[in-house]
Design an enzyme around this catalytic site. Structure first.
Site, PDB file in Angstrom:
ATOM      1  CB  ILE A   8      48.021 -84.224  60.930  1.00 29.79           C
ATOM      2  CG1 ILE A   8      48.692 -83.670  59.679  1.00 29.79           C
ATOM      3  CG2 ILE A   8      48.389 -85.701  61.141  1.00 29.79           C
ATOM      4  CD1 ILE A   8      50.164 -83.399  59.819  1.00 29.79           C
ATOM      5  CD  GLN A  11      37.170 -80.262  55.294  1.00 31.26           C
ATOM      6  OE1 GLN A  11      36.375 -80.526  54.415  1.00 31.26           O
ATOM      7  NE2 GLN A  11      36.908 -79.361  56.235  1.00 31.26           N
ATOM      8  CG  ASP A  12      39.744 -78.029  58.863  1.00 32.73           C
ATOM      9  OD1 ASP A  12      39.146 -78.318  57.815  1.00 32.73           O
ATOM     10  OD2 ASP A  12      39.271 -77.269  59.726  1.00 32.73           O
ATOM     11  CB  ALA A  79      37.741 -82.055  67.822  1.00 29.03           C
ATOM     12  CB  SER A 122      32.983 -74.964  66.081  1.00 25.72           C
ATOM     13  OG  SER A 122      31.781 -75.204  65.411  1.00 25.72           O
ATOM     14  CD  GLU A 124      26.896 -76.841  65.364  1.00 28.43           C
ATOM     15  OE1 GLU A 124      26.244 -77.346  66.275  1.00 28.43           O
ATOM     16  OE2 GLU A 124      26.377 -76.431  64.311  1.00 28.43           O
ATOM     17  CE1 TYR A 146      32.828 -80.508  67.314  1.00 29.87           C
ATOM     18  CE2 TYR A 146      31.240 -78.792  66.775  1.00 29.87           C
ATOM     19  CZ  TYR A 146      32.497 -79.341  66.639  1.00 29.87           C
ATOM     20  OH  TYR A 146      33.430 -78.718  65.834  1.00 29.87           O
ATOM     21  CG  ASN A 175      28.976 -75.485  58.873  1.00 31.52           C
ATOM     22  OD1 ASN A 175      28.752 -74.650  59.753  1.00 31.52           O
ATOM     23  ND2 ASN A 175      28.399 -76.655  58.851  1.00 31.52           N
ATOM     24  CG  HIS A 176      36.010 -75.027  57.193  1.00 34.16           C
ATOM     25  ND1 HIS A 176      35.646 -74.558  58.445  1.00 34.16           N
ATOM     26  CD2 HIS A 176      37.024 -75.891  57.394  1.00 34.16           C
ATOM     27  CE1 HIS A 176      36.417 -75.106  59.359  1.00 34.16           C
ATOM     28  NE2 HIS A 176      37.258 -75.940  58.748  1.00 34.16           N
ATOM     29  CE  LYS A 189      23.030 -88.908  54.175  1.00 37.58           C
ATOM     30  NZ  LYS A 189      22.289 -88.926  55.448  1.00 37.58           N
ATOM     31  N   GLY A 208      17.911 -85.487  56.562  1.00 33.18           N
ATOM     32  CA  GLY A 208      17.084 -85.036  57.676  1.00 33.18           C
ATOM     33  C   GLY A 208      16.497 -83.657  57.412  1.00 33.18           C
TER      34      GLY A 208
HETATM   35  P1  NAP Z   1      37.817 -84.128  61.001  1.00 32.16           P
HETATM   36  O1  NAP Z   1      37.997 -84.307  59.538  1.00 32.16           O
HETATM   37  O2  NAP Z   1      36.732 -84.882  61.698  1.00 32.16           O
HETATM   38  O3  NAP Z   1      39.209 -84.483  61.719  1.00 32.16           O
HETATM   39  C1  NAP Z   1      39.305 -84.642  63.097  1.00 32.16           C
HETATM   40  C2  NAP Z   1      40.721 -85.060  63.459  1.00 32.16           C
HETATM   41  O4  NAP Z   1      40.802 -85.220  64.879  1.00 32.16           O
HETATM   42  C3  NAP Z   1      41.158 -86.393  62.852  1.00 32.16           C
HETATM   43  O5  NAP Z   1      42.492 -86.282  62.424  1.00 32.16           O
HETATM   44  C4  NAP Z   1      41.049 -87.342  64.041  1.00 32.16           C
HETATM   45  O6  NAP Z   1      41.952 -88.422  63.969  1.00 32.16           O
HETATM   46  C5  NAP Z   1      41.482 -86.411  65.165  1.00 32.16           C
HETATM   47  N1  NAP Z   1      41.127 -86.935  66.489  1.00 32.16           N
HETATM   48  C6  NAP Z   1      39.914 -87.264  66.932  1.00 32.16           C
HETATM   49  N2  NAP Z   1      39.986 -87.723  68.175  1.00 32.16           N
HETATM   50  C7  NAP Z   1      41.290 -87.694  68.541  1.00 32.16           C
HETATM   51  C8  NAP Z   1      42.020 -88.075  69.710  1.00 32.16           C
HETATM   52  N3  NAP Z   1      41.414 -88.584  70.784  1.00 32.16           N
HETATM   53  N4  NAP Z   1      43.366 -87.902  69.733  1.00 32.16           N
HETATM   54  C9  NAP Z   1      43.992 -87.408  68.662  1.00 32.16           C
HETATM   55  N5  NAP Z   1      43.364 -87.034  67.524  1.00 32.16           N
HETATM   56  C10 NAP Z   1      42.029 -87.185  67.461  1.00 32.16           C
HETATM   57  O7  NAP Z   1      37.587 -82.593  61.349  1.00 32.16           O
HETATM   58  P2  NAP Z   1      37.900 -81.273  60.463  1.00 32.16           P
HETATM   59  O8  NAP Z   1      36.694 -80.964  59.648  1.00 32.16           O
HETATM   60  O9  NAP Z   1      39.216 -81.399  59.823  1.00 32.16           O
HETATM   61  O10 NAP Z   1      37.941 -80.168  61.609  1.00 32.16           O
HETATM   62  C11 NAP Z   1      39.164 -79.844  62.283  1.00 32.16           C
HETATM   63  C12 NAP Z   1      38.837 -79.175  63.604  1.00 32.16           C
HETATM   64  O11 NAP Z   1      38.095 -77.995  63.369  1.00 32.16           O
HETATM   65  C13 NAP Z   1      38.008 -80.003  64.560  1.00 32.16           C
HETATM   66  O12 NAP Z   1      38.399 -79.665  65.871  1.00 32.16           O
HETATM   67  C14 NAP Z   1      36.581 -79.512  64.329  1.00 32.16           C
HETATM   68  O13 NAP Z   1      35.789 -79.727  65.468  1.00 32.16           O
HETATM   69  C15 NAP Z   1      36.850 -78.050  64.070  1.00 32.16           C
HETATM   70  N6  NAP Z   1      35.893 -77.346  63.213  1.00 32.16           N
HETATM   71  C16 NAP Z   1      35.562 -77.845  62.005  1.00 32.16           C
HETATM   72  C17 NAP Z   1      34.709 -77.133  61.188  1.00 32.16           C
HETATM   73  C18 NAP Z   1      34.339 -77.620  59.812  1.00 32.16           C
HETATM   74  O14 NAP Z   1      33.375 -77.113  59.238  1.00 32.16           O
HETATM   75  N7  NAP Z   1      35.096 -78.543  59.226  1.00 32.16           N
HETATM   76  C19 NAP Z   1      34.193 -75.894  61.615  1.00 32.16           C
HETATM   77  C20 NAP Z   1      34.575 -75.402  62.855  1.00 32.16           C
HETATM   78  C21 NAP Z   1      35.443 -76.128  63.653  1.00 32.16           C
HETATM   79  P3  NAP Z   1      41.534 -89.862  63.334  1.00 32.16           P
HETATM   80  O15 NAP Z   1      41.838 -89.749  61.887  1.00 32.16           O
HETATM   81  O16 NAP Z   1      42.437 -90.780  64.073  1.00 32.16           O
HETATM   82  O17 NAP Z   1      40.078 -90.077  63.633  1.00 32.16           O
HETATM   83  O1  F7E Z   2      25.075 -80.669  59.202  1.00 35.88           O
HETATM   84  C1  F7E Z   2      21.482 -80.913  58.352  1.00 35.88           C
HETATM   85  C2  F7E Z   2      21.834 -80.987  59.822  1.00 35.88           C
HETATM   86  O2  F7E Z   2      26.616 -82.500  59.849  1.00 35.88           O
HETATM   87  C3  F7E Z   2      24.668 -79.454  58.621  1.00 35.88           C
HETATM   88  C4  F7E Z   2      30.969 -79.823  61.689  1.00 35.88           C
HETATM   89  O3  F7E Z   2      32.113 -79.642  60.890  1.00 35.88           O
HETATM   90  O4  F7E Z   2      30.142 -77.650  61.099  1.00 35.88           O
HETATM   91  C5  F7E Z   2      29.821 -79.027  61.093  1.00 35.88           C
HETATM   92  O5  F7E Z   2      28.667 -79.278  61.870  1.00 35.88           O
HETATM   93  C6  F7E Z   2      23.152 -79.332  58.645  1.00 35.88           C
HETATM   94  C7  F7E Z   2      22.507 -79.632  60.004  1.00 35.88           C
HETATM   95  O6  F7E Z   2      27.420 -80.091  59.888  1.00 35.88           O
HETATM   96  C8  F7E Z   2      21.435 -84.322  57.106  1.00 35.88           C
HETATM   97  O7  F7E Z   2      20.677 -81.185  60.633  1.00 35.88           O
HETATM   98  C9  F7E Z   2      20.130 -82.603  57.055  1.00 35.88           C
HETATM   99  O8  F7E Z   2      21.534 -78.663  60.280  1.00 35.88           O
HETATM  100  O9  F7E Z   2      27.079 -81.198  57.741  1.00 35.88           O
HETATM  101  P1  F7E Z   2      26.578 -81.208  59.124  1.00 35.88           P
HETATM  102  P2  F7E Z   2      27.189 -79.285  61.246  1.00 35.88           P
HETATM  103  O10 F7E Z   2      26.337 -80.014  62.188  1.00 35.88           O
HETATM  104  O11 F7E Z   2      26.785 -77.904  60.871  1.00 35.88           O
HETATM  105  C10 F7E Z   2      30.409 -77.086  62.391  1.00 35.88           C
HETATM  106  C11 F7E Z   2      30.783 -75.638  62.195  1.00 35.88           C
HETATM  107  C12 F7E Z   2      31.412 -77.865  63.160  1.00 35.88           C
HETATM  108  O12 F7E Z   2      32.167 -77.325  63.956  1.00 35.88           O
HETATM  109  C13 F7E Z   2      31.269 -79.352  63.109  1.00 35.88           C
HETATM  110  O13 F7E Z   2      32.486 -79.986  63.519  1.00 35.88           O
HETATM  111  O14 F7E Z   2      22.622 -80.298  57.749  1.00 35.88           O
HETATM  112  N1  F7E Z   2      21.242 -82.235  57.734  1.00 35.88           N
HETATM  113  N2  F7E Z   2      20.217 -83.871  56.665  1.00 35.88           N
HETATM  114  C14 F7E Z   2      22.079 -83.271  57.776  1.00 35.88           C
HETATM  115  N3  F7E Z   2      23.311 -83.403  58.321  1.00 35.88           N
HETATM  116  C15 F7E Z   2      23.932 -84.592  58.183  1.00 35.88           C
HETATM  117  N4  F7E Z   2      25.168 -84.749  58.691  1.00 35.88           N
HETATM  118  N5  F7E Z   2      23.328 -85.656  57.534  1.00 35.88           N
HETATM  119  C16 F7E Z   2      22.089 -85.570  56.973  1.00 35.88           C
HETATM  120  O15 F7E Z   2      21.575 -86.524  56.401  1.00 35.88           O
END
Ligand code: NAP
Ligand code: F7E
Length: 320
Positions: A8, A11-12, A79, A122, A124, A146, A175-176, A189, A208
């Site tokens: 909670i 972000q989501d 996660a 995801s 991914e 991951y 990705n959102h 970033k 990168g």
């Molecule tokens: P996020 O901002 O990184 O939030 C992750 C959350 O997980 C945080 O509240 C974190 O708590 C909690 N957490 C991590 N380890 C934990 C543990 N051991 N026990 C309990 N809570 C724990 O991620 P998000 O972007 O909101 O994404 C939400 C979910 O959707 C994740 O599972 C992510 O992998 C998945 N997802 C995200 C995306 C995307 O683009 N955003 C896309 C596909 C799937 P703390 O605050 O304590 O660290």
């Molecule tokens: O990278 C490139 C990097 O870290 C996106 C997570 O929410 O979405 C997310 O994973 C792309 C990659 O997200 C930098 O190599 C270049 O190709 O923003 P990112 P991600 O890896 O796509 C999926 C759906 C999830 O489920 C994950 O939880 O951007 N890239 N230069 C970079 N990425 C980062 N982080 N930093 C750089 O400087």
């Protein structure tokens, strides 16, 4: 209705909590103990939420969290979600992001098999993609610890649905992003750094791989899809995406353009941000969600860039 949300503070989780409160839910957030509280994304609604302390690593604490919250719906968003860290901590990533799912499912099965369960899967999982665009039937080929952990969590969700007849759904979200995105993810970033450069607080941005392509949507839009999945008659898995792919370079260009900056003058490559292997292209096909859930993305690529750039610029200006 009562919901238990893991993750909670993320972000989501923060957007989902707002969404469920608006719908009249009693919302329980599962939070892990930390020496410094990490509630900044939910500060504005914290009085309306209830918290249960538990950790995805600790089975009994999850059982207790479910016992205390007695949820009708569980949203498992917790996660380790940052892909590069998953190479540095592959075992821990497997524990949080993979086995954590099973711990929640097991607790739910023993406490109340009728609870509805949402798993945050995801894009991914598609990794080195087998087809373009990717849909619910596309085979997985994860390219990071991951991604591998998410595939495990995904199939455990499917398995509990089929083995125990549980209402368990997996949302395969692409990705959102949003102003609440963690600072290490590329979108945030870039928008944050571009705003800093505009305000004279920085003079360069190190990135990168600029060629990778992602299907970027707006987090608030995607939250609704999670909820919709749990309101259906039957539990199923859904791809949630915009259907458009853009490169990291395009994101950079659009962000700097919003601030009338020439990105070429400021962006430099730092090899340390290049991953052992990358996911080159992700683009989703959400026609199933469109048809069955009536869900469609609302915010375009350029609108999303603008929302994030304006937020970061105004935020940083206020701090000055
Ligand atoms: P996020 O901002 O990184 O939030 C992750 C959350 O997980 C945080 O509240 C974190 O708590 C909690 N957490 C991590 N380890 C934990 C543990 N051991 N026990 C309990 N809570 C724990 O991620 P998000 O972007 O909101 O994404 C939400 C979910 O959707 C994740 O599972 C992510 O992998 C998945 N997802 C995200 C995306 C995307 O683009 N955003 C896309 C596909 C799937 P703390 O605050 O304590 O660290
Ligand atoms: O990278 C490139 C990097 O870290 C996106 C997570 O929410 O979405 C997310 O994973 C792309 C990659 O997200 C930098 O190599 C270049 O190709 O923003 P990112 P991600 O890896 O796509 C999926 C759906 C999830 O489920 C994950 O939880 O951007 N890239 N230069 C970079 N990425 C980062 N982080 N930093 C750089 O400087």
């Amino acid at each position: 209705m009562r919901a238990l949300v893991t993750g909670i503070t993320g972000q989501d989780g923060s957007y989902l909590a707002e969404f469920l409160l608006d719908k009249g839910y009693e919302v329980y957030g599962m939070v892990r103990r930390s020496s410094v509280e990490n509630f900044n994304r939910i500060e504005h609604i914290r009085d309306k939420l209830k918290f249960v302390q538990a950790d995805l690593l600790d089975q009994l604490s999850i059982i207790d969290a479910i016992k205390e919250s007695r949820p009708d719906e569980i949203y498992n968003l917790g996660a380790m979600s940052f892909v590069p860290t998953s190479w540095k901590q592959p075992v821990l990533t497997g524990e949080f992001t993979g086995l954590g799912v099973t711990r929640v499912l097991e607790a739910a099965r023993h406490m109340n098999k009728n609870v509805k369960f949402y798993q945050a899967s995801s894009s991914e999982m598609f990794g080195k993609v087998r087809e373009i665009p990717q849909n619910e039937k596309t085979p997985f080929y994860p390219r990071s610890p991951y991604g591998v952990a998410k595939v495990y969590g995904h199939y455990m969700t499917v398995n509990y649905r089929e083995s125990y007849d549980m209402f368990a759904c997996s949302g395969i979200l692409f990705n959102h992003e949003s102003p609440r995105r963690g600072l290490e993810f590329v979108t945030k970033k870039v928008t944050y750094s571009a705003a800093k450069i505009k305000l004279g607080l920085a003079d360069s941005l190190y990135l990168g791989n600029l060629d990778a392509k992602r299907d970027w949507g707006y987090a608030e839009d995607y939250i609704e899809a999670m909820w919709l999945m749990l309101q259906q008659d039957t539990p199923e898995d859904y791809v949630i995406s915009t259907g458009e792919a853009h490169s990291v370079e395009e994101w950079v260009k659009a962000s700097f353009q919003c601030l009338d900056l020439d990105w070429g003058k400021y962006v430099k490559i730092d090899k340390s941000f290049i991953r052992p292997v990358d996911v080159d292209l992700l683009v989703g096909d959400s026609s199933k969600a469109e048809k069955k859930l009536g869900w469609k993305t609302k915010v375009s690529f350029n609108e999303l860039v603008k929302i994030m750039v304006e937020y970061d610029y105004n935020y940083l200006k206020k701090q000055m």
